[in-house]
Design a protein around this motif. Structure first.
Motif, PDB file in Angstrom:
ATOM      1  N   GLN A   1      -1.839   1.831   2.210  1.00  0.00           N
ATOM      2  CA  GLN A   1      -1.585   1.403   3.429  1.00  0.00           C
ATOM      3  C   GLN A   1      -1.904   2.685   4.293  1.00  0.00           C
ATOM      4  OE1 GLN A   1       2.762   0.928   3.855  1.00  0.00           O
ATOM      5  NE2 GLN A   1       2.720  -1.098   2.827  1.00  0.00           N
ATOM      6  N   GLN A   2      -2.891   2.116   5.223  1.00  0.00           N
ATOM      7  CA  GLN A   2      -3.506   3.303   5.953  1.00  0.00           C
ATOM      8  C   GLN A   2      -4.306   2.713   7.254  1.00  0.00           C
ATOM      9  OE1 GLN A   2      -3.370   6.679   5.669  1.00  0.00           O
ATOM     10  NE2 GLN A   2      -4.224   7.085   7.515  1.00  0.00           N
ATOM     11  N   CYS A   3      -4.337   3.048   8.337  1.00  0.00           N
ATOM     12  CA  CYS A   3      -4.938   2.658   9.640  1.00  0.00           C
ATOM     13  C   CYS A   3      -4.661   1.102  10.011  1.00  0.00           C
ATOM     14  CB  CYS A   3      -6.366   2.825   9.502  1.00  0.00           C
ATOM     15  SG  CYS A   3      -6.624   4.907   9.184  1.00  0.00           S
ATOM     16  N   GLY A   4      -3.592   0.680   9.430  1.00  0.00           N
ATOM     17  CA  GLY A   4      -3.236  -0.708   9.852  1.00  0.00           C
ATOM     18  C   GLY A   4      -3.433  -1.629   8.758  1.00  0.00           C
ATOM     19  N   TRP A   5      -4.295  -0.969   7.677  1.00  0.00           N
ATOM     20  CA  TRP A   5      -4.548  -1.637   6.469  1.00  0.00           C
ATOM     21  C   TRP A   5      -3.452  -1.730   5.378  1.00  0.00           C
ATOM     22  CZ3 TRP A   5      -9.888  -2.730   4.683  1.00  0.00           C
ATOM     23  CH2 TRP A   5     -10.731  -2.502   5.714  1.00  0.00           C
ATOM     24  N   LEU A   6      -3.368  -2.976   4.609  1.00  0.00           N
ATOM     25  CA  LEU A   6      -2.423  -2.984   3.639  1.00  0.00           C
ATOM     26  C   LEU A   6      -2.905  -3.709   2.540  1.00  0.00           C
ATOM     27  CD1 LEU A   6      -0.694  -6.107   3.916  1.00  0.00           C
ATOM     28  CD2 LEU A   6       0.326  -4.695   5.523  1.00  0.00           C
ATOM     29  N   LYS A   7      -2.290  -3.766   1.405  1.00  0.00           N
ATOM     30  CA  LYS A   7      -2.579  -4.679   0.331  1.00  0.00           C
ATOM     31  C   LYS A   7      -1.313  -5.466   0.032  1.00  0.00           C
ATOM     32  CE  LYS A   7      -6.478  -3.151  -2.682  1.00  0.00           C
ATOM     33  NZ  LYS A   7      -6.756  -2.861  -4.033  1.00  0.00           N
ATOM     34  N   ASP A   8      -1.187  -6.906  -0.161  1.00  0.00           N
ATOM     35  CA  ASP A   8      -0.003  -7.432  -0.378  1.00  0.00           C
ATOM     36  C   ASP A   8       0.278  -7.498  -1.963  1.00  0.00           C
ATOM     37  OD1 ASP A   8      -1.586  -9.475  -1.693  1.00  0.00           O
ATOM     38  OD2 ASP A   8      -1.824 -10.714   0.254  1.00  0.00           O
ATOM     39  N   ARG A   9       1.358  -8.254  -2.119  1.00  0.00           N
ATOM     40  CA  ARG A   9       1.727  -8.507  -3.683  1.00  0.00           C
ATOM     41  C   ARG A   9       0.737  -8.798  -4.463  1.00  0.00           C
ATOM     42  NH1 ARG A   9       6.603 -12.563  -2.080  1.00  0.00           N
ATOM     43  NH2 ARG A   9       6.484 -11.141  -0.267  1.00  0.00           N
TER      44      ARG A   9
ATOM     45  N   ALA B   1     -13.093  -4.621   0.149  1.00  0.00           N
ATOM     46  CA  ALA B   1     -14.235  -5.021   0.737  1.00  0.00           C
ATOM     47  C   ALA B   1     -14.373  -6.007   1.703  1.00  0.00           C
ATOM     48  CB  ALA B   1     -15.408  -5.229  -0.449  1.00  0.00           C
ATOM     49  N   ILE B   2     -13.315  -7.011   1.260  1.00  0.00           N
ATOM     50  CA  ILE B   2     -13.151  -8.131   2.167  1.00  0.00           C
ATOM     51  C   ILE B   2     -11.623  -8.074   2.526  1.00  0.00           C
ATOM     52  CG2 ILE B   2     -12.990 -10.575   2.316  1.00  0.00           C
ATOM     53  CD1 ILE B   2     -15.537 -10.910   0.620  1.00  0.00           C
ATOM     54  N   SER B   3     -11.435  -7.881   3.582  1.00  0.00           N
ATOM     55  CA  SER B   3     -10.002  -8.023   4.340  1.00  0.00           C
ATOM     56  C   SER B   3      -9.756  -9.084   5.106  1.00  0.00           C
ATOM     57  CB  SER B   3      -9.441  -6.660   4.881  1.00  0.00           C
ATOM     58  OG  SER B   3     -10.029  -6.218   5.904  1.00  0.00           O
TER      59      SER B   3
ATOM     60  N   GLY C   1       6.383  -5.450  -1.668  1.00  0.00           N
ATOM     61  CA  GLY C   1       5.774  -5.583  -2.844  1.00  0.00           C
ATOM     62  C   GLY C   1       4.402  -5.175  -3.167  1.00  0.00           C
ATOM     63  N   GLY C   2       3.555  -4.836  -2.123  1.00  0.00           N
ATOM     64  CA  GLY C   2       2.300  -4.375  -2.297  1.00  0.00           C
ATOM     65  C   GLY C   2       1.884  -2.977  -2.656  1.00  0.00           C
ATOM     66  N   ASP C   3       1.089  -2.264  -2.631  1.00  0.00           N
ATOM     67  CA  ASP C   3       0.518  -1.046  -3.079  1.00  0.00           C
ATOM     68  C   ASP C   3       0.823  -0.202  -1.827  1.00  0.00           C
ATOM     69  OD1 ASP C   3      -0.227   1.436  -3.904  1.00  0.00           O
ATOM     70  OD2 ASP C   3      -2.256   0.615  -4.434  1.00  0.00           O
ATOM     71  N   PRO C   4       2.031   0.601  -1.762  1.00  0.00           N
ATOM     72  CA  PRO C   4       2.137   1.589  -0.705  1.00  0.00           C
ATOM     73  C   PRO C   4       1.027   2.759  -0.385  1.00  0.00           C
ATOM     74  CG  PRO C   4       3.494   2.066  -2.586  1.00  0.00           C
ATOM     75  CD  PRO C   4       2.872   1.070  -2.991  1.00  0.00           C
TER      76      PRO C   4
ATOM     77  N   GLY D   1      -2.558  -8.279  -4.129  1.00  0.00           N
ATOM     78  CA  GLY D   1      -3.721  -7.346  -4.377  1.00  0.00           C
ATOM     79  C   GLY D   1      -4.810  -7.831  -3.258  1.00  0.00           C
ATOM     80  N   VAL D   2      -4.380  -8.679  -2.363  1.00  0.00           N
ATOM     81  CA  VAL D   2      -5.332  -9.100  -1.143  1.00  0.00           C
ATOM     82  C   VAL D   2      -5.057  -8.107  -0.010  1.00  0.00           C
ATOM     83  CG1 VAL D   2      -5.920 -11.030   0.391  1.00  0.00           C
ATOM     84  CG2 VAL D   2      -5.289 -11.431  -1.863  1.00  0.00           C
ATOM     85  N   SER D   3      -6.215  -7.873   0.610  1.00  0.00           N
ATOM     86  CA  SER D   3      -6.137  -6.773   1.659  1.00  0.00           C
ATOM     87  C   SER D   3      -5.934  -7.440   3.067  1.00  0.00           C
ATOM     88  CB  SER D   3      -7.356  -5.745   1.687  1.00  0.00           C
ATOM     89  OG  SER D   3      -7.318  -5.067   0.845  1.00  0.00           O
ATOM     90  N   TRP D   4      -5.164  -6.946   4.076  1.00  0.00           N
ATOM     91  CA  TRP D   4      -4.761  -7.382   5.182  1.00  0.00           C
ATOM     92  C   TRP D   4      -5.157  -6.079   6.318  1.00  0.00           C
ATOM     93  CZ3 TRP D   4      -3.932 -12.560   6.253  1.00  0.00           C
ATOM     94  CH2 TRP D   4      -3.781 -13.380   5.034  1.00  0.00           C
ATOM     95  N   GLN D   5      -5.303  -6.520   7.454  1.00  0.00           N
ATOM     96  CA  GLN D   5      -5.425  -5.470   8.714  1.00  0.00           C
ATOM     97  C   GLN D   5      -4.388  -6.265   9.497  1.00  0.00           C
ATOM     98  OE1 GLN D   5      -8.924  -3.580   9.930  1.00  0.00           O
ATOM     99  NE2 GLN D   5     -10.222  -4.638   8.372  1.00  0.00           N
ATOM    100  N   VAL D   6      -3.211  -5.307   9.965  1.00  0.00           N
ATOM    101  CA  VAL D   6      -2.518  -5.965  10.923  1.00  0.00           C
ATOM    102  C   VAL D   6      -2.707  -5.206  12.317  1.00  0.00           C
ATOM    103  CG1 VAL D   6      -0.158  -6.173  11.461  1.00  0.00           C
ATOM    104  CG2 VAL D   6      -0.755  -6.482   8.981  1.00  0.00           C
ATOM    105  N   VAL D   7      -3.272  -5.823  13.291  1.00  0.00           N
ATOM    106  CA  VAL D   7      -3.955  -4.943  14.344  1.00  0.00           C
ATOM    107  C   VAL D   7      -3.579  -5.656  15.785  1.00  0.00           C
ATOM    108  CG1 VAL D   7      -5.970  -4.183  15.464  1.00  0.00           C
ATOM    109  CG2 VAL D   7      -6.009  -4.584  13.060  1.00  0.00           C
ATOM    110  N   PRO D   8      -2.806  -4.805  16.608  1.00  0.00           N
ATOM    111  CA  PRO D   8      -2.621  -5.335  17.939  1.00  0.00           C
ATOM    112  C   PRO D   8      -3.862  -5.467  18.612  1.00  0.00           C
ATOM    113  CG  PRO D   8      -2.306  -2.992  17.909  1.00  0.00           C
ATOM    114  CD  PRO D   8      -2.563  -3.251  16.432  1.00  0.00           C
ATOM    115  N   ASN D   9      -3.526  -6.812  19.710  1.00  0.00           N
ATOM    116  CA  ASN D   9      -4.899  -7.016  20.260  1.00  0.00           C
ATOM    117  C   ASN D   9      -5.463  -6.165  21.222  1.00  0.00           C
ATOM    118  OD1 ASN D   9      -5.111  -9.722  18.991  1.00  0.00           O
ATOM    119  ND2 ASN D   9      -3.746 -10.454  20.211  1.00  0.00           N
ATOM    120  N   ILE D  10      -4.456  -5.441  21.608  1.00  0.00           N
ATOM    121  CA  ILE D  10      -5.016  -4.377  22.633  1.00  0.00           C
ATOM    122  C   ILE D  10      -5.715  -3.203  22.034  1.00  0.00           C
ATOM    123  CG2 ILE D  10      -2.837  -2.821  22.369  1.00  0.00           C
ATOM    124  CD1 ILE D  10      -2.582  -2.601  25.636  1.00  0.00           C
ATOM    125  N   LEU D  11      -5.747  -2.882  20.739  1.00  0.00           N
ATOM    126  CA  LEU D  11      -6.371  -2.001  20.254  1.00  0.00           C
ATOM    127  C   LEU D  11      -7.977  -2.328  20.420  1.00  0.00           C
ATOM    128  CD1 LEU D  11      -6.888   0.700  18.792  1.00  0.00           C
ATOM    129  CD2 LEU D  11      -6.826  -0.756  16.659  1.00  0.00           C
TER     130      LEU D  11
END
Length: 307
Positions: free
Chosen positions: A246-254, A217-219, A240-243, A256-266
């Motif tokens: 991982q979808q559409c640039g989203w991931l969970k770290d070890r 809900a918060i990434s 070490g996160g939950d594989p 449990g915090v959610s991140w989106q790794v996104v190229p600026n050009i997108l």
């Protein structure tokens, strides 16, 4: 450019919420709004034309609201602390934020603040509103992570890990639990402030029983300039996160915090006035885990319709 941007997941009310929050803070505005098209309906289930993302700024800090459906709900594991210069300013925020919301800690005097409260607003988002007393206010809104359940006791480890990944990182004052502060274990983190890429964050452990944990809900969106940077953050944060997350640039770290790794050009591609280009790019990134800039560019420049 702000390196790390909080992303807030709503069920159809992102645009409404962004306007509400922008009405509360100075130096605030509503930015670009992207809308769902036909592409990817089988995945996102959102009607064509509904706002997909709403960019907005609060006190000069960028946020993104996403209408992602009912899947994820806000909870207090991540809250936003509003630093106030007076009791009157606390009251000015508390009034609208508490309307239709639920107080988690009632507004009042506490050992750490002359006037403080913790509220879950009408959208479910958590805010800590604090009079800072004599302490200087360096940043108006500070994301605060609470490590509970299986990750309780790991706040310090997480802060060290995040600081190792981002440039210009600093770890500030650490306040630890002492003896007799059960159920929290002596030496774990009562409060720690830290800075990543010049942006302030805070963290804490809490061993009390909580019926919530970090979720999508918060990434935090990490904007990347090129594929090398995408790869570096994706690999480091995902280790070490939950594989399965991982979808559409989203991931969970070890932790449990959610991140989106996104190229600026997108972001530039998704703002293109040509709906066919946007649809092709959307179809492309919905099929990816880690975002691939070359493939996104290929979809963007292709003249044939994607299926």
């Amino acid at each position: 450019m702000q390196k790390i941007t909080p992303n807030l997941w709503f069920d159809g009310r992102a645009e409404e919420a962004a306007k509400f929050y922008a009405s509360l803070f100075k130096d605030s505005r509503i930015g670009p709004i992207s809308r769902y098209g036909k592409a990817g309906f089988e995945i996102h289930g959102q009607p064509e034309g509904r706002a997909m993302t709403v960019e907005f700024e609060l006190d000069g800090r960028k946020f993104v609201g996403l209408n992602g459906g009912p899947v994820f709900k806000f909870n207090p594991s991540i809250s936003f602390l509003i630093a106030c210069g007076s009791k009157e300013e606390v009251d000015a925020f508390w009034g609208p934020l508490s309307s239709g919301g639920t107080a988690l800690m009632e507004l009042g005097e506490y050992p750490f603040s002359p006037w403080y409260g913790w509220i879950q607003d009408k959208y479910g988002l958590s805010w800590q509103v604090m009079a800072m007393g004599d302490r200087p206010i360096m940043q108006k809104i500070t994301p605060t992570l609470m490590f509970v359940g299986d990750v309780c006791g790991r706040a310090e480890e997480a802060v060290g890990f995040y600081a190792s990944l981002f440039t210009g990182s600093k770890i500030g004052e650490i306040l630890r639990y002492g003896k007799g502060e059960d159920p929290d274990r002596e030496g774990t983190i009562k409060h720690i402030g830290f800075s990543l890429e010049g942006q302030d964050f805070a963290a804490m452990d809490s061993a009390y029983p909580h019926a919530f944990a970090f979720n999508e809900a918060i990434s935090f969106i990490v904007g990347c300039s090129d594929q090398e940077e995408v790869d570096r953050f994706w690999d480091a944060l995902g280790e070490g996160g939950d594989p399965n997350a991982q979808q559409c640039g989203w991931l969970k770290d070890r932790f449990g915090v959610s991140w989106q790794v996104v190229p600026n050009i997108l972001d530039e591609m998704m703002r293109d006035p040509d709906p066919q280009k946007v649809e092709r790019v959307t179809n492309a990134f919905l099929k990816m885990k880690k975002l691939d800039i070359a493939e996104l560019r290929k979809a963007y420049t292709s003249r044939s319709d994607s299926t």
